[in-house]
Structure formats: structure tokens, C-alpha cells
Write an enzyme that holds these catalytic residues in place. Structure first.
Site, PDB file in Angstrom:
ATOM      1  N   GLY A  93       0.862  -1.184   0.000  1.00 38.86           N
ATOM      2  CA  GLY A  93       0.000   0.000   0.000  1.00 38.86           C
ATOM      3  C   GLY A  93       0.891   1.224   0.000  1.00 38.86           C
ATOM      4  NE  ARG A 100      -5.773  -7.217   0.025  1.00 42.63           N
ATOM      5  CZ  ARG A 100      -6.461  -6.467   0.872  1.00 42.63           C
ATOM      6  NH1 ARG A 100      -7.555  -6.935   1.424  1.00 42.63           N
ATOM      7  NH2 ARG A 100      -6.078  -5.240   1.159  1.00 42.63           N
ATOM      8  CD  GLU A 132       1.639  -2.177  20.206  1.00 36.59           C
ATOM      9  OE1 GLU A 132       1.961  -2.851  19.197  1.00 36.59           O
ATOM     10  OE2 GLU A 132       1.186  -1.045  20.135  1.00 36.59           O
ATOM     11  CG  HIS A 158       2.563   1.213  17.901  1.00 38.00           C
ATOM     12  ND1 HIS A 158       1.493   0.372  18.009  1.00 38.00           N
ATOM     13  CD2 HIS A 158       2.425   1.813  16.693  1.00 38.00           C
ATOM     14  CE1 HIS A 158       0.740   0.458  16.919  1.00 38.00           C
ATOM     15  NE2 HIS A 158       1.289   1.340  16.101  1.00 38.00           N
ATOM     16  NE  ARG A 217      -2.680  -1.839  14.331  1.00 37.91           N
ATOM     17  CZ  ARG A 217      -2.261  -0.624  13.988  1.00 37.91           C
ATOM     18  NH1 ARG A 217      -0.975  -0.396  13.763  1.00 37.91           N
ATOM     19  NH2 ARG A 217      -3.114   0.387  13.885  1.00 37.91           N
TER      20      ARG A 217
HETATM   21  C1  GLV Z   1      -0.568   3.245  13.705  1.00 37.51           C
HETATM   22  O1  GLV Z   1      -0.183   2.171  14.043  1.00 37.51           O
HETATM   23  C2  GLV Z   1      -1.664   3.469  12.827  1.00 37.51           C
HETATM   24  O2  GLV Z   1      -2.327   2.500  12.407  1.00 37.51           O
HETATM   25  O3  GLV Z   1      -1.939   4.627  12.515  1.00 37.51           O
END
Ligand code: GLV
Length: 319
Positions: A154, A176, A266, A284, A237
Site C-alpha cells: 500500500g 493481493r 502490546e 509503536h 501490527r
Molecule cells: C498506527 O499504528 C496506525 O495505524 O496509525
């Protein structure tokens, strides 16, 4: 007047926009909002601005029967039960675009950190360990001519590939669907199957959304496919990676290293990772620049404004 509930601290830029659209109540502490406080506020709310640490599920939605929009201040929205929102006619929005560069920067920084052993070097000096420059001291791996394998091409994956190209890397990706031909050409990128990507990449970067389909995409078998000299970078993630399997692979030298911005449970980090030198761990921070967090808050707020005014949201989630 509309009531807007903000479930955590967000930059003023977002609050300013929201205040022009209605009466704003915002939880103003760093610790998570207690459920009972949240539910009391949601009871009369027309809009909720949420963080990725909020779970927007049936209980959340039941507490806010008047909600028309949930605006997540994040690009990822796996914290939101989108189907449950849709059933209740609640629009869900996220913040794509404005955090692309910051997150790609972090993925590149982590790639450099882990391949050049920068965390290890920092720890050595801070521990007061005696050292001297040495021809063979703390040698890392160069990136020039090496392959970056991007899982999830993306906007962030593309922006990372652009950066990696500047460091002399070649690009393979798994997605994909193929990206458009002009982008493929600019990046010199080739679409490959997941197995081929894992088997041939020197750095594997996770840039895909988290869903049932990507849960533990990187498990023991996937790690086994990677080269012993390869590195894994995760800025997407945590639960995309089986963290226990990763710790074992790193301990056994099945792969050379990993750099993680996100964690399976997390904010907890698998204890076996903490003692390993070949893993970089950061909390993060993908979108954590002053400019980006302001832009995210503002975009979320503008989505709320649009919905409350009866217009289309700027960035509705697609799922
Ligand atoms: C951060 O992890 C977001 O998804 O913006």
C-alpha cells in the site's frame, strides 16, 4: 449542538477543528479512559474520536446509541468491529496518507538499525563496556544490492520501497493485487508469491493490515523459509507475527535479526525477545512525529465534521 467524545489525548489541531463542529468532551490523561467514564460520555454522544488502543466493539457501540461516526486516529482499524458499526449505521473513518512518510521513515530506520547493529552498539556504550575501534568489531550487513521484500504494497510499502531504492536495494513485493505498472517500473518492483518473497529477500518488511487473514502470517514455517542472513522488520501490527516463534528463530540463528515497532500483546513484549541482541525493539513509534500526529488528529476531526454536517467522510474505511 452535536456532542463529540474524544477517548484520549490528541493534538490541539484536532480539538480545534472539533470545537467548531460541536461540544467536545476529551479524556485528558495518558492512562486509558476507564470504561465507566467512557460509557457515561458515550451515552449522549453523536461522534467518537478513538485511538488504536480503544476497542470499539458491541459494548462500546451499545454505550453510544446516538453515535453516527467513529473516527479512529490511526490508519489501522483492527481495533474496530467495522461490521458491528455498519449494522448500527455508524460510519468508521481512519487516517491514511498523512502518516505514510513517517511510518516509512521508521521502517527504513529500523532496517538500518538492525542491519548495522545500532541498538547493540548503543547498549554497549551505555553499559560502560570498554571498547576500541576494531577491524572486525560489530560488523553488520550492507543494503546495497540486497532485496527488500515488502509484504503489503500500500502507500506505506511503496514509500518504504522508494527509500530502500535510494539505499541501493532491489524490491520484491507480495500483495493481493499488482500495483500499477508505472509504480512497478519506478520501484523496479516485482510481484512474487509469499514463499518466494520469504525465501529470496534479505530484508522482509511487514506493511499489510492486520486481519484474520494476516494473523500469524509470519509463523515458524514462514521464518523457516527465510534465509539465515535475512532480517524481519514489522511496523504494521504485532499479531501478524507469532512472537514466540520469532524469539525462537532469533535465538537459534534461524534468521539474522528483527526490528519490531509493534507487538503481539502490546504493550507487553515477549520476554524471550528482551534478552536477545539481534532484535531491535521500539514502542509503536511509526507515526510518532509532532507534524504527523497533528495531521492525523486534524484528519480524524475533519471526518467527524463532514459526517455531522451530513456530508460524505473524507477517508471512510473500505472494509
Ligand atoms: C498506527 O499504528 C496506525 O495505524 O496509525
Amino acid at each position: 449542538m452535536s456532542r463529540i467524545v474524544v477517548t484520549g489525548r490528541i493534538p490541539e489541531a484536532g480539538l480545534d477543528v472539533l470545537r467548531r463542529a460541536g461540544e467536545v468532551w476529551a479524556w485528558d490523561a495518558d492512562e486509558p479512559i476507564p470504561d465507566d467514564v467512557r460509557d457515561r460520555q458515550l451515552a449522549t454522544a453523536d461522534a467518537a474520536v478513538t485511538l488504536l488502543t480503544d476497542r470499539v466493539d458491541d459494548a462500546f457501540l451499545a454505550a453510544g446509541p446516538g453515535l453516527r461516526v467513529v473516527a479512529n486516529v490511526a490508519v489501522g482499524y483492527n481495533n474496530i468491529d467495522v461490521a458491528a458499526c455498519r449494522e448500527r449505521g455508524v460510519v468508521v473513518t481512519n487516517t491514511p496518507g498523512v502518516l505514510t512518510d513517517a511510518t516509512a521513515d521508521l521502517a527504513m530506520a529500523l532496517t538500518l538499525m538492525v542491519t548495522r547493529r545500532l541498538g547493540e552498539g548503543e547498549r554497549l556504550i551505555r553499559a560502560g563496556t570498554p571498547w576500541q575501534w576494531g577491524m572486525f568489531m560489530m560488523l553488520g550487513s550492507g543494503l546495497q544490492g540486497r532485496q527488500l521484500g515488502v509484504i503489503g504494497m500500500g502507500a506505506i510499502g511503496e514509500a518504504l520501497a522508494d527509500r530502500a531504492r535510494a539505499f541501493g536495494m532491489t524490491i520484491a513485493y507480495h500483495n493481493r493485487r499488482a500495483v500499477d505498472a508505472a509504480t512497478e517500473e519506478r520501484l523496479g518492483a516485482r510481484l512474487v508469491g509469499l514463499h518466494e518473497l520469504l525465501e529470496t529477500s534479505d530484508v522482509v518488511s511487514l506493511n499489510c493490515p492486520y486481519s484474520d487473514a494476516t494473523h500469524h502470517l509470519i509463523d515458524a514455517a514462514a521464518l523457516d523459509r527465510m534465509q539465515e542472513t535475512a532480517f524481519l522488520v514489522n511496523t504494521a501490527r504485532g499479531p501478524i507475527v507469532d512472537e514466540a516463534a520469532l524469539a525462537t528463530a532469533l535465538r537459534d540463528g534461524r534468521i539474522a535479526g528483527a526490528a519490531l515497532d509493534v507487538f503481539e500483546h502490546e504493550p507487553d513484549v515477549h520476554p524471550d525477545l528482551l534478552g536477545l541482541d539481534n532484535v531491535v525493539l521500539v514502542p509503536h513509534l511509526g507515526s510518532a512525529t509532532i507534524e504527523t500526529r497533528s495531521a492525523m488528529a486534524e484528519l480524524a476531526a475533519r471526518n467527524v465534521v463532514e459526517i455531522l454536517a451530513g456530508r460524505e467522510p473524507l477517508t471512510p474505511v473500505s472494509a
